[in-house]
Motif scaffolding. Structure first.
Motif, PDB file in Angstrom:
ATOM      1  N   VAL A 114       0.051  -5.645  -8.091  1.00 34.86           N
ATOM      2  CA  VAL A 114       0.965  -4.618  -7.486  1.00 34.86           C
ATOM      3  C   VAL A 114       1.751  -5.464  -6.525  1.00 34.86           C
ATOM      4  CG1 VAL A 114      -0.728  -2.758  -7.775  1.00 34.86           C
ATOM      5  CG2 VAL A 114      -0.943  -3.913  -5.666  1.00 34.86           C
ATOM      6  N   SER A 115       2.814  -4.786  -6.234  1.00 33.45           N
ATOM      7  CA  SER A 115       3.748  -5.456  -4.978  1.00 33.45           C
ATOM      8  C   SER A 115       3.565  -4.992  -3.729  1.00 33.45           C
ATOM      9  CB  SER A 115       5.331  -5.461  -5.661  1.00 33.45           C
ATOM     10  OG  SER A 115       5.502  -6.016  -6.467  1.00 33.45           O
ATOM     11  N   GLY A 116       2.734  -3.958  -3.625  1.00 31.54           N
ATOM     12  CA  GLY A 116       2.214  -3.253  -2.259  1.00 31.54           C
ATOM     13  C   GLY A 116       1.447  -2.203  -2.479  1.00 31.54           C
TER      14      GLY A 116
ATOM     15  N   LYS B  58      12.369  -1.097  -5.223  1.00 32.60           N
ATOM     16  CA  LYS B  58      12.705  -0.489  -6.219  1.00 32.60           C
ATOM     17  C   LYS B  58      12.249  -1.511  -7.763  1.00 32.60           C
ATOM     18  CE  LYS B  58      17.104   1.199  -8.312  1.00 32.60           C
ATOM     19  NZ  LYS B  58      18.342   1.393  -8.169  1.00 32.60           N
ATOM     20  N   GLY B  59      11.688  -0.676  -8.618  1.00 36.25           N
ATOM     21  CA  GLY B  59      11.146  -1.242  -9.930  1.00 36.25           C
ATOM     22  C   GLY B  59       9.866  -2.025  -9.789  1.00 36.25           C
ATOM     23  N   LYS B  60       9.192  -1.726  -8.561  1.00 34.90           N
ATOM     24  CA  LYS B  60       7.754  -2.548  -8.119  1.00 34.90           C
ATOM     25  C   LYS B  60       6.516  -1.445  -8.361  1.00 34.90           C
ATOM     26  CE  LYS B  60      10.034  -6.275  -6.760  1.00 34.90           C
ATOM     27  NZ  LYS B  60      10.266  -7.425  -7.389  1.00 34.90           N
ATOM     28  N   THR B  61       5.592  -2.254  -8.510  1.00 37.24           N
ATOM     29  CA  THR B  61       4.202  -1.232  -8.850  1.00 37.24           C
ATOM     30  C   THR B  61       3.646  -1.158  -7.571  1.00 37.24           C
ATOM     31  OG1 THR B  61       4.238  -2.007 -11.071  1.00 37.24           O
ATOM     32  CG2 THR B  61       2.197  -1.158  -9.918  1.00 37.24           C
ATOM     33  N   ILE B  62       3.454  -0.017  -7.136  1.00 34.11           N
ATOM     34  CA  ILE B  62       2.815   0.554  -5.666  1.00 34.11           C
ATOM     35  C   ILE B  62       1.530   1.138  -5.871  1.00 34.11           C
ATOM     36  CG2 ILE B  62       3.086   1.271  -3.487  1.00 34.11           C
ATOM     37  CD1 ILE B  62       5.074  -0.952  -4.136  1.00 34.11           C
TER      38      ILE B  62
ATOM     39  N   ASP C  95      11.778   5.495  -8.706  1.00 33.83           N
ATOM     40  CA  ASP C  95      12.365   4.490  -8.781  1.00 33.83           C
ATOM     41  C   ASP C  95      11.055   3.276  -8.542  1.00 33.83           C
ATOM     42  OD1 ASP C  95      15.128   4.772  -9.359  1.00 33.83           O
ATOM     43  OD2 ASP C  95      15.304   4.780  -7.081  1.00 33.83           O
ATOM     44  N   VAL C  96       9.967   3.635  -8.533  1.00 34.71           N
ATOM     45  CA  VAL C  96       8.917   2.820  -8.286  1.00 34.71           C
ATOM     46  C   VAL C  96       7.700   3.411  -9.056  1.00 34.71           C
ATOM     47  CG1 VAL C  96       9.323   2.391  -5.874  1.00 34.71           C
ATOM     48  CG2 VAL C  96       7.613   4.014  -6.313  1.00 34.71           C
ATOM     49  N   LYS C  97       6.820   2.547  -9.635  1.00 36.07           N
ATOM     50  CA  LYS C  97       5.661   3.132 -10.499  1.00 36.07           C
ATOM     51  C   LYS C  97       4.625   3.093  -9.414  1.00 36.07           C
ATOM     52  CE  LYS C  97       2.705   1.672 -14.289  1.00 36.07           C
ATOM     53  NZ  LYS C  97       2.342   0.386 -15.416  1.00 36.07           N
ATOM     54  N   THR C  98       3.989   4.183  -9.362  1.00 32.32           N
ATOM     55  CA  THR C  98       2.970   4.368  -8.703  1.00 32.32           C
ATOM     56  C   THR C  98       1.482   4.174  -9.476  1.00 32.32           C
ATOM     57  OG1 THR C  98       2.899   6.569  -8.586  1.00 32.32           O
ATOM     58  CG2 THR C  98       3.878   5.640  -6.787  1.00 32.32           C
ATOM     59  N   VAL C  99       0.466   3.560  -8.923  1.00 35.73           N
ATOM     60  CA  VAL C  99      -0.803   3.557 -10.040  1.00 35.73           C
ATOM     61  C   VAL C  99      -2.005   3.839  -8.909  1.00 35.73           C
ATOM     62  CG1 VAL C  99      -0.292   2.040 -11.496  1.00 35.73           C
ATOM     63  CG2 VAL C  99      -1.270   1.035  -9.164  1.00 35.73           C
TER      64      VAL C  99
ATOM     65  N   ALA D  66     -10.698  -0.350  -1.848  1.00 36.53           N
ATOM     66  CA  ALA D  66     -11.298  -1.541  -1.950  1.00 36.53           C
ATOM     67  C   ALA D  66     -10.802  -2.663  -2.871  1.00 36.53           C
ATOM     68  CB  ALA D  66     -12.901  -1.489  -2.148  1.00 36.53           C
ATOM     69  N   GLU D  67     -10.192  -2.092  -3.974  1.00 35.13           N
ATOM     70  CA  GLU D  67      -9.429  -2.867  -4.935  1.00 35.13           C
ATOM     71  C   GLU D  67      -7.988  -3.413  -4.443  1.00 35.13           C
ATOM     72  OE1 GLU D  67      -8.284  -2.824  -9.711  1.00 35.13           O
ATOM     73  OE2 GLU D  67      -9.650  -1.068  -8.712  1.00 35.13           O
ATOM     74  N   MET D  68      -7.365  -2.810  -3.619  1.00 36.96           N
ATOM     75  CA  MET D  68      -6.058  -3.102  -3.501  1.00 36.96           C
ATOM     76  C   MET D  68      -5.649  -4.349  -3.034  1.00 36.96           C
ATOM     77  SD  MET D  68      -4.624   0.804  -1.863  1.00 36.96           S
ATOM     78  CE  MET D  68      -5.010   2.186  -2.991  1.00 36.96           C
ATOM     79  N   PRO D  69      -6.326  -4.770  -1.885  1.00 34.99           N
ATOM     80  CA  PRO D  69      -6.279  -6.203  -1.422  1.00 34.99           C
ATOM     81  C   PRO D  69      -6.192  -7.271  -2.643  1.00 34.99           C
ATOM     82  CG  PRO D  69      -7.659  -5.104   0.141  1.00 34.99           C
ATOM     83  CD  PRO D  69      -7.582  -4.259  -0.991  1.00 34.99           C
ATOM     84  N   SER D  70      -7.340  -7.144  -3.511  1.00 34.60           N
ATOM     85  CA  SER D  70      -7.226  -8.248  -4.542  1.00 34.60           C
ATOM     86  C   SER D  70      -6.103  -7.843  -5.594  1.00 34.60           C
ATOM     87  CB  SER D  70      -8.575  -8.068  -5.210  1.00 34.60           C
ATOM     88  OG  SER D  70      -8.877  -6.794  -5.814  1.00 34.60           O
ATOM     89  N   ALA D  71      -5.759  -6.683  -5.679  1.00 32.91           N
ATOM     90  CA  ALA D  71      -4.660  -6.223  -6.730  1.00 32.91           C
ATOM     91  C   ALA D  71      -3.453  -7.062  -6.043  1.00 32.91           C
ATOM     92  CB  ALA D  71      -4.502  -5.011  -6.677  1.00 32.91           C
ATOM     93  N   LEU D  72      -3.259  -7.085  -4.774  1.00 33.81           N
ATOM     94  CA  LEU D  72      -1.904  -7.569  -4.278  1.00 33.81           C
ATOM     95  C   LEU D  72      -1.899  -9.264  -4.410  1.00 33.81           C
ATOM     96  CD1 LEU D  72       0.848  -7.002  -2.502  1.00 33.81           C
ATOM     97  CD2 LEU D  72      -0.741  -7.544  -0.501  1.00 33.81           C
ATOM     98  N   ALA D  73      -3.199  -9.664  -4.019  1.00 36.81           N
ATOM     99  CA  ALA D  73      -3.431 -10.999  -3.993  1.00 36.81           C
ATOM    100  C   ALA D  73      -3.111 -11.587  -5.561  1.00 36.81           C
ATOM    101  CB  ALA D  73      -4.777 -11.539  -3.571  1.00 36.81           C
ATOM    102  N   GLU D  74      -3.479 -10.809  -6.285  1.00 33.46           N
ATOM    103  CA  GLU D  74      -3.542 -11.324  -7.900  1.00 33.46           C
ATOM    104  C   GLU D  74      -1.852 -10.738  -8.486  1.00 33.46           C
ATOM    105  OE1 GLU D  74      -6.804  -9.312  -9.577  1.00 33.46           O
ATOM    106  OE2 GLU D  74      -8.187 -10.823  -8.231  1.00 33.46           O
ATOM    107  N   LYS D  75      -1.167 -10.349  -7.648  1.00 35.92           N
ATOM    108  CA  LYS D  75       0.088 -10.042  -8.006  1.00 35.92           C
ATOM    109  C   LYS D  75       0.278  -8.889  -9.159  1.00 35.92           C
ATOM    110  CE  LYS D  75       2.003 -14.198  -6.904  1.00 35.92           C
ATOM    111  NZ  LYS D  75       2.635 -13.730  -5.517  1.00 35.92           N
TER     112      LYS D  75
END
Length: 324
Positions: A185-187, A135-139, A165-169, A174-183
């Motif tokens: 996105v939260s998931g 809730k409230g996170k970016t996925i 309740d979440v923000k989807t982008v 291929a970009e998703m793992p780095s986006a998670l590592a760099e915070k």
């Protein structure tokens, strides 16, 4: 006499041209009379049966007597769908929702099989312990028109929170793992092997699998243009026969399958092992009940207004014959 000589030369030249043309008609596309089937794909674990069939077609000429298989690689779903919709390829392994949307818009496509079963996981940062924590996170999702988006919707609903309740982008897989590592996105939820990358590199963990959220979910489908099926029935059948067989081979997940998959995907062995663990390649027939559940989700989420009916979109005769 000179006129007769000129006439003879003209007739001889015309005969040679006609002879060469006739020879060309005997070998369309320069493949000894075989039909070349162009199939679009993205380099993901969900397409492994295609990779296996392509390799089989090169080594088993008896099984593929009448067809050549040409896989055409794309980097994004929109590029792939453009090629499919305009007839630049004969078929594709693609998110089935995108094909359904094209069908809704008047493109005559047919879903002849599934690409896989399962193999789609929600990956989150290590501080997330439940779907409610989102809730409230970016996925990140790959496409609005995707099973991944539907699975996220249902996971949140099961946890008692709303999709809003979440923000989807939308991000490229291929970009998703780095986006998670760099915070950033939260998931994220995406096709393999991009989900397993974050688990193997220690930056993320599996929160839920597709099997946990929606049993028998429909994700990627093997789609053919209906004009191709109608005009090349024998070739289409031979292609689907080989595809079903390749799916059974892929399910062994042995060294041969891993070697083939690595040829089409740039992925570390540990990541490939994990992604194959969560993905199945048998029982690839699209069942009516499962398809109707998908339609219910699409209409509930207002993703499609008039999804194609099962009998209008799903072609079962090819896989029924292949399975026999």
């Amino acid at each position: 006499m000179k006129k007769l000589k000129k006439l003879f030369i003209c007739v001889l030249a015309l005969s040679l041209v006609l002879g060469l043309t006739a020879c060309g008609n005997k070998t369309p596309q320069g493949n000894n009379g075989k039909k070349t089937i162009k199939i679009a794909y993205l380099p993901i674990t969900h397409s492994v049966p295609l990779f296996v069939e392509s390799e089989n077609s090169k080594s088993n000429k008896d099984q593929f007597k009448n067809v050549n298989i040409e896989l055409v690689k794309f980097g994004t779903w929109p590029e792939l769908m453009d090629a499919l919709n305009t007839g630049k390829v004969d078929g594709a392994s693609v998110l089935i929702q995108l094909a359904m949307k094209a069908k809704e818009q008047g493109i005559d496509l047919k879903a002849v099989a599934l690409g896989h079963r399962d193999g789609t996981n929600i990956i989150v940062s290590k501080d997330i312990n439940s779907a409610a924590d989102l809730k409230g996170k970016t996925i990140a999702i790959p496409q609005k028109f995707s099973t991944m988006n539907i699975l996220l919707y249902q996971a949140l609903k099961n946890a008692g929170i709303s999709y809003s309740d979440v923000k989807t982008v939308e991000l490229q897989p291929a970009e998703m793992p780095s986006a998670l590592a760099e915070k950033r996105v939260s998931g994220y939820i995406v096709a393999e092997p991009f989900a397993s990358k974050s688990v193997v590199n220690g930056k993320g963990k599996i929160l839920q699998t597709s099997a946990d959220i929606w049993k028998n979910s429909i994700c990627c489908g093997l789609i053919l243009r209906n004009d191709f099926i109608k005009n090349n029935r024998e070739a289409a059948q031979q292609f689907v026969d080989g595809y079903v067989k390749a799916g059974k081979e892929a399910e062994t997940k042995n060294d041969k399958i891993q070697k083939i998959a690595s040829k089409y995907m740039n992925v570390d062995k540990d990541v490939l092992d994990l992604s194959l663990k969560y993905t199945s390649y048998t029982d690839l027939k699209i069942e009516k009940n499962d398809y109707n559940v998908l339609i219910k989700y699409l209409t509930t989420m207002n993703l499609l207004k008039d999804p194609p009916k099962y009998n209008d979109f799903v072609e079962t005769s090819l896989i029924n014959k292949a399975e026999k």
